[in-house]
Motif scaffolding. Structure first.
Motif, mmCIF file in Angstrom:
data_model
loop_
_atom_site.group_PDB
_atom_site.id
_atom_site.type_symbol
_atom_site.label_atom_id
_atom_site.label_comp_id
_atom_site.label_asym_id
_atom_site.label_seq_id
_atom_site.Cartn_x
_atom_site.Cartn_y
_atom_site.Cartn_z
ATOM 1 N N TYR A 464 6.345 17.657 5.505
ATOM 2 C CA TYR A 464 6.888 16.535 6.294
ATOM 3 C C TYR A 464 5.993 16.292 7.507
ATOM 4 N N THR A 465 5.912 15.033 7.917
ATOM 5 C CA THR A 465 5.248 14.666 9.160
ATOM 6 C C THR A 465 6.278 14.063 10.111
ATOM 7 N N GLU A 466 6.113 14.362 11.411
ATOM 8 C CA GLU A 466 7.010 13.834 12.424
ATOM 9 C C GLU A 466 6.405 14.096 13.799
ATOM 10 N N GLY A 467 6.387 13.054 14.633
ATOM 11 C CA GLY A 467 5.960 13.225 16.015
ATOM 12 C C GLY A 467 4.581 13.818 16.179
ATOM 13 N N GLY A 468 3.624 13.417 15.333
ATOM 14 C CA GLY A 468 2.267 13.948 15.434
ATOM 15 C C GLY A 468 2.101 15.342 14.888
ATOM 16 N N LEU A 469 3.108 15.855 14.173
ATOM 17 C CA LEU A 469 3.054 17.191 13.591
ATOM 18 C C LEU A 469 3.206 17.135 12.078
ATOM 19 N N SER A 520 18.319 41.788 5.252
ATOM 20 C CA SER A 520 19.466 40.940 5.555
ATOM 21 C C SER A 520 19.077 39.659 6.287
ATOM 22 N N LEU A 521 17.873 39.633 6.855
ATOM 23 C CA LEU A 521 17.419 38.447 7.584
ATOM 24 C C LEU A 521 16.678 37.457 6.695
ATOM 25 N N TYR A 522 16.497 37.786 5.414
ATOM 26 C CA TYR A 522 15.656 36.981 4.532
ATOM 27 C C TYR A 522 16.166 35.543 4.422
ATOM 28 N N VAL A 523 17.401 35.358 3.978
ATOM 29 C CA VAL A 523 17.944 34.009 3.765
ATOM 30 C C VAL A 523 18.079 33.271 5.098
ATOM 31 N N SER A 524 18.601 33.937 6.119
ATOM 32 C CA SER A 524 18.808 33.271 7.400
ATOM 33 C C SER A 524 17.492 32.853 8.038
ATOM 34 N N SER A 525 16.424 33.644 7.848
ATOM 35 C CA SER A 525 15.128 33.270 8.425
ATOM 36 C C SER A 525 14.540 32.055 7.722
ATOM 37 N N ILE A 526 14.779 31.929 6.420
ATOM 38 C CA ILE A 526 14.321 30.736 5.690
ATOM 39 C C ILE A 526 15.093 29.510 6.154
ATOM 40 N N LYS A 527 16.408 29.649 6.300
ATOM 41 C CA LYS A 527 17.211 28.532 6.804
ATOM 42 C C LYS A 527 16.735 28.102 8.189
ATOM 43 N N ALA A 528 16.338 29.066 9.004
ATOM 44 C CA ALA A 528 15.933 28.767 10.383
ATOM 45 C C ALA A 528 14.648 27.952 10.433
ATOM 46 N N PHE A 529 13.700 28.198 9.496
ATOM 47 C CA PHE A 529 12.442 27.440 9.589
ATOM 48 C C PHE A 529 12.430 26.166 8.734
ATOM 49 N N CYS A 530 13.482 25.915 7.967
ATOM 50 C CA CYS A 530 13.545 24.687 7.147
ATOM 51 C C CYS A 530 14.036 23.514 7.992
ATOM 52 N N THR A 531 13.227 23.139 8.966
ATOM 53 C CA THR A 531 13.566 22.060 9.887
ATOM 54 C C THR A 531 12.382 21.108 10.031
ATOM 55 N N MET A 532 12.657 19.901 10.529
ATOM 56 C CA MET A 532 11.600 18.930 10.772
ATOM 57 C C MET A 532 10.662 19.457 11.862
ATOM 58 N N LYS A 538 17.579 19.873 10.690
ATOM 59 C CA LYS A 538 17.639 20.618 9.438
ATOM 60 C C LYS A 538 17.269 19.720 8.255
ATOM 61 N N ILE A 539 16.454 20.249 7.346
ATOM 62 C CA ILE A 539 16.076 19.526 6.128
ATOM 63 C C ILE A 539 17.043 19.932 5.026
ATOM 64 N N LYS A 540 17.896 19.013 4.656
ATOM 65 C CA LYS A 540 18.979 19.307 3.722
ATOM 66 C C LYS A 540 18.445 19.759 2.365
ATOM 67 N N GLY A 541 18.973 20.889 1.897
ATOM 68 C CA GLY A 541 18.682 21.378 0.555
ATOM 69 C C GLY A 541 17.392 22.159 0.404
ATOM 70 N N LEU A 542 16.500 22.145 1.402
ATOM 71 C CA LEU A 542 15.203 22.805 1.250
ATOM 72 C C LEU A 542 15.340 24.329 1.203
ATOM 73 N N ALA A 543 16.133 24.885 2.102
ATOM 74 C CA ALA A 543 16.303 26.343 2.114
ATOM 75 C C ALA A 543 16.899 26.834 0.791
ATOM 76 N N LYS A 544 17.842 26.085 0.260
ATOM 77 C CA LYS A 544 18.449 26.458 -1.019
ATOM 78 C C LYS A 544 17.426 26.402 -2.141
ATOM 79 N N LYS A 545 16.566 25.387 -2.103
ATOM 80 C CA LYS A 545 15.523 25.262 -3.116
ATOM 81 C C LYS A 545 14.593 26.480 -3.084
ATOM 82 N N ILE A 546 14.251 26.916 -1.890
ATOM 83 C CA ILE A 546 13.332 28.046 -1.755
ATOM 84 C C ILE A 546 13.990 29.352 -2.206
ATOM 85 N N THR A 547 15.219 29.599 -1.771
ATOM 86 C CA THR A 547 15.875 30.877 -2.073
ATOM 87 C C THR A 547 16.377 30.955 -3.513
ATOM 88 N N ASN A 548 16.763 29.820 -4.103
ATOM 89 C CA ASN A 548 17.349 29.840 -5.454
ATOM 90 C C ASN A 548 16.310 29.786 -6.560
#
Length: 591
Positions: A464-469, A520-532, A538-548
Motif C-alpha cells: 500500500y502507498t499513503e502519505g509519501g510512504l 504467544s506474541l506471534y498473531v498479535s504482532s502481525i495484527k499490530a503491523f497490518c496497518t496503513m 487497520k487493513i481489514k483482513g490482511l492479518a487473517k490472510k497472513i496467519t491463516n
C-alpha cells in the motif's frame, strides 16, 4: 512459524531452562530495526583495531594481536569433540563452530551445544570441568582465579555494553556521567536528561553476570550502585529485555545488555538502543571503538593435564558431557583429563586468519584482522569455489560477484499475491524487497562463497502507498549455504512474516522493518503491523490472510527459493550439485 536457526539476527528467543542455555529452535530473521543504520551495521565489519584490555596469559605475556595459521581440524568429530562452555551471547558462535568442525548442519549443532553463562563458565574452566570456554569477561576475582589456576586466556572478540529504552522515549543519547547518575540514584526523572517529566525505572542484572560485570567496569567505575527493587533486578538478559518491553508502570524504563545479544539474538521492536556520548552502538563503532563502552570476550583453555593424566580423546569428551552438553551422570570424585588436544586445535583455529573470518561470518567483531593479502584476494574475487571456473572467470572480469544473487541475469522474481500500491508494478515491488536484503548482505557477496553465502526469497502478500510512504507485507525466507566444489550445504535460515515501510523519493528508502514475534506474541504482532503506512489505519483482513494461509504459501515460497538457488549455482558455473539440507542429501541437476 517455521523456525530454523543461526546466529545472526534479531527477533530470536531463548526458551526453556534459563539456568543452562541451549538452542531450542532459534530463528534467524532479518533484523528488526527502528534505527535504520543498524541494518547494515549488523552484518558489515570495519577493520578491527588493536584489542583493548587484552588479559595477560598466566606467564604474563600479553595475548597476541596477530593471526596464526589455521590448524587441521579433520581429526575432530562428534565423538571426540571437547567440552566447551561459554556466555549466553556466545551460544550462536559455539553452535556455528560445532557445525563447522563436525560437518553437521546448524540445526543439528544447536542440539549439541549449551552454555552455563559467564560466571559459571569461568568457574568450570578454572576447575578443569570443561576443556575450553568462549565467554565474556568475568568479575576480577574470577579472572584472577583462572590465571592462578593456569588457564590459558586469549582475547577473541569485542562487544559493546548497550542501554535500551522504549522506542518512543524522546531521549536518544546519554553521557556516561548521566548513566552513572541514573544508576547511582542521583538522576531519577527523565526530564533531567532531556526527556519527559516522568520517573526513570532503571532495570539491572544480577551480580556476577557478564553484562553486570561490564556495566560496573565500564559505567559505574567504582561508584555505588543504587539498590533496585527485586522486580527491577533480572537474572537473565532475555528476562531483562522482556521486562523493558512489557513495562507498564509509572514512567519509562531503561536497562542494559550486550550489543550482539540485544541486536542479533533477542531484538525487541518496541525498544531502541541509546547512543552514549553521541555515538550509536553498531558493529562498526564497536570494531573501531568509537562507541565508548566496548570490551573483549575471550577464548580460554583449562590448565594443562596433571602428570600421569591420560588423554584418550573419545573417552575424555564423553566423561565431560555432563558439564559441556548439560547431560550425563555425576562423575563423583572421578576427575576427567585436563585439556584435550582437540580443544587446543579449535582454540588455535579461532585465533587464525580463517578463524577471524569465521567469527566475522558468525556476526561477531573479532579483535584480530586477517592479513591484507587475504582481504585483497577476497575483495577482487580471486578466490572462487572449486568446480566453479565459469563463475570465477566472470567474477574476476567484473571485479567481484554481482551485488547479491538477485543481480544475476534472469533471477526469478518474488511471488506477489496482491498489490494496492499506486505507481508500483509487481516486478518493482519484488526488486525493492531484493535490494533491501542485498544491501544488508553486501559484504558477504564480496567473499569466496566457500565461506557461505546467503540467499533470500519472499512472498509479497500486499503493498500500500499513503502519505509519501510505501508499505510492503512479506513472508521472508532466508537461508545461508556453504559451497564446496559441487556440494551445497544448507547451514541455517528462517521464514518470518514482516512489514517493510519505505519513504518514497527518487528511490524508496527503508524506514522501518517489523517482523512477527515468537510464541504467544506471534498473531498479535502481525495484527499490530497490518496497518496503513501513514495513518496507521487497520487493513481489514490482511492479518487473517497472513496467519491463516502461511502453510500453503510456504510451499510456493520453498519452490521459488529452490529455483533461485539453482539460478545462482548456474551463475557460479556448476553443472550439477549435491544439495545437503536438514532432511538429508539430494542430487540436483542444474541444466
Amino acid at each position: 512459524m517455521n523456525r530454523i536457526s543461526k546466529k545472526q539476527n534479531s527477533a530470536t528467543r531463548l526458551t526453556g531452562d534459563f539456568s543452562r542455555h541451549r538452542f531450542t529452535g532459534l530463528a534467524r530473521v532479518i533484523p528488526c530495526v527502528l534505527v535504520i543504520p543498524l541494518i547494515v551495521a549488523a552484518l558489515t565489519f570495519a577493520g578491527c583495531a588493536k584489542p583493548n584490555d587484552a588479559p595477560a596469559t598466566p606467564s604474563g605475556k600479553a595475548a597476541t594481536g596477530s593471526a596464526v595459521t589455521a590448524p587441521d581440524l579433520s581429526s575432530i568429530n562428534e565423538k571426540n569433540y571437547p567440552a566447551i562452555d561459554g556466555s549466553t551471547a556466545n551460544l550462536p558462535l559455539l553452535a556455528a563452530l560445532y557445525a563447522k568442525v563436525c560437518g553437521v548442519t546448524q540445526e543439528v549443532a544447536e542440539t549439541k551445544v549449551s552454555t552455563n553463562g559467564t560466571s559459571n563458565a569461568w568457574q568450570n574452566v578454572t576447575d578443569g570441568d570443561v576443556d575450553m570456554i568462549v565467554a565474556y569477561e568475568p568479575e576480577s576475582d574470577a579472572m584472577n582465579a583462572a590465571k592462578s589456576a593456569g588457564v590459558d586466556i586469549e582475547a577473541l572478540g569485542r562487544d559493546g555494553l548497550v542501554f535500551l529504552t522504549a522506542a518512543d522515549n524522546p531521549v536518544d543519547s546519554l553521557t556516561a556521567d548521566q548513566l552513572r547518575g541514573i544508576y547511582s540514584g542521583r538522576i531519577k526523572n527523565w526530564k533531567d536528561v532531556g526527556g519527559k517529566d516522568e520517573p526513570i525505572a532503571a532495570f539491572q542484572r544480577n551480580e556476577g553476570s557478564g553484562s553486570q560485570t561490564l556495566f560496573e567496569k565500564l559505567v559505574m567505575k567504582g561508584e555505588r550502585l543504587m539498590d533496585a527493587p527485586q522486580e527491577f533486578r533480572k537474572g537473565e538478559m532475555g528476562m531483562l529485555l522482556e521486562s523493558l518491553s512489557e513495562f507498564d508502570g509509572e514512567g519509562s524504563s531503561i536497562g542494559y545488555s550486550v550489543f550482539y545479544y540485544a541486536s542479533e539474538m533477542y531484538a525487541m521492536p518496541n525498544l531502541k538502543m541509546i547512543a552514549v556520548e553521541g555515538v550509536k552502538p553498531a558493529t562498526e563503532t564497536i570494531a573501531d571503538k568509537s562507541y565508548p563502552l566496548t570490551n573483549n570476550f575471550y577464548v580460554a583453555l583449562c590448565a594443562p593435564e596433571p602428570a600421569g593424566a591420560s588423554d584418550d580423546g573419545e573417552g575424555e569428551a564423553a566423561s565431560r558431557e555432563a558439564v559441556g552438553n548439560g547431560e550425563g551422570e555425576d562423575m563423583g570424585d572421578e576427575q576427567p583429563p585436563r585439556r584435550s588436544e582437540q580443544a587446543r586445535l579449535i582454540r588455535d583455529f579461532l585465533l587464525s586468519e580463517d578463524g577471524t573470518r569465521f567469527i566475522q561470518d558468525a556476526g561477531y567483531v573479532p579483535v584480530r584482522s586477517a592479513s591484507s593479502a587475504t582481504a585483497q584476494g577476497n575483495a577482487t574475487g580471486e578466490s572462487v569455489a572449486a568446480g566453479a571456473e565459469q563463475g570465477g572467470a566472470q567474477a574476476s572480469q567484473s571485479g567481484g560477484f554481482p551485488y547479491g544473487p538477485s543481480a544475476v541475469e534472469g533471477f526469478p522474481k518474488n511471488i506477489v499475491k496482491a498489490n494496492h500500491a499506486e505507481g508500483f508494478t509487481d516486478d518493482k515491488l519484488s526488486d525493492i524487497v531484493d535490494k533491501t536484503v542485498d544491501e544488508r548482505f553486501a559484504d558477504k557477496y564480496e567473499y569466496d562463497p566457500t565461506r557461505g553465502f546467503p540467499l533470500h526469497s519472499s512472498v509479497i502478500y500486499d503493498a500500500y502507498t499513503e502519505g509519501g510512504l510505501l508499505k510492503i507485507f512479506v513472508l521472508a525466507y532466508e537461508e545461508t549455504y556453504q559451497l564446496d566444489g559441487d556440494s551445497v550445504t544448507a547451514m541455517s535460515g528462517s521464514i518470518v512474516p514482516a512489514a517493510l515501510t519505505y519513504k518514497i523519493a527518487d528511490a524508496p528508502a527503508l524506514t522501518e522493518y517489523l517482523p512477527a514475534q515468537d510464541g504467544s506474541l506471534y498473531v498479535s504482532s502481525i495484527k499490530a503491523f497490518c496497518t496503513m503506512p501513514a495513518s496507521g489505519k487497520k487493513i481489514k483482513g490482511l492479518a487473517k490472510k497472513i496467519t491463516n494461509n502461511e502453510a500453503a504459501v510456504n510451499e510456493s515460497l520453498h519452490k521459488l527459493h529452490r529455483t533461485r538457488l539453482i539460478a545462482y549455482l548456474k551463475y557460479r558455473g556448476l553443472q550439477s550439485a549435491k544439495l545437503r539440507e536438514y532432511e538429508g542429501a539430494e542430487q540436483i541437476t542444474l541444466y
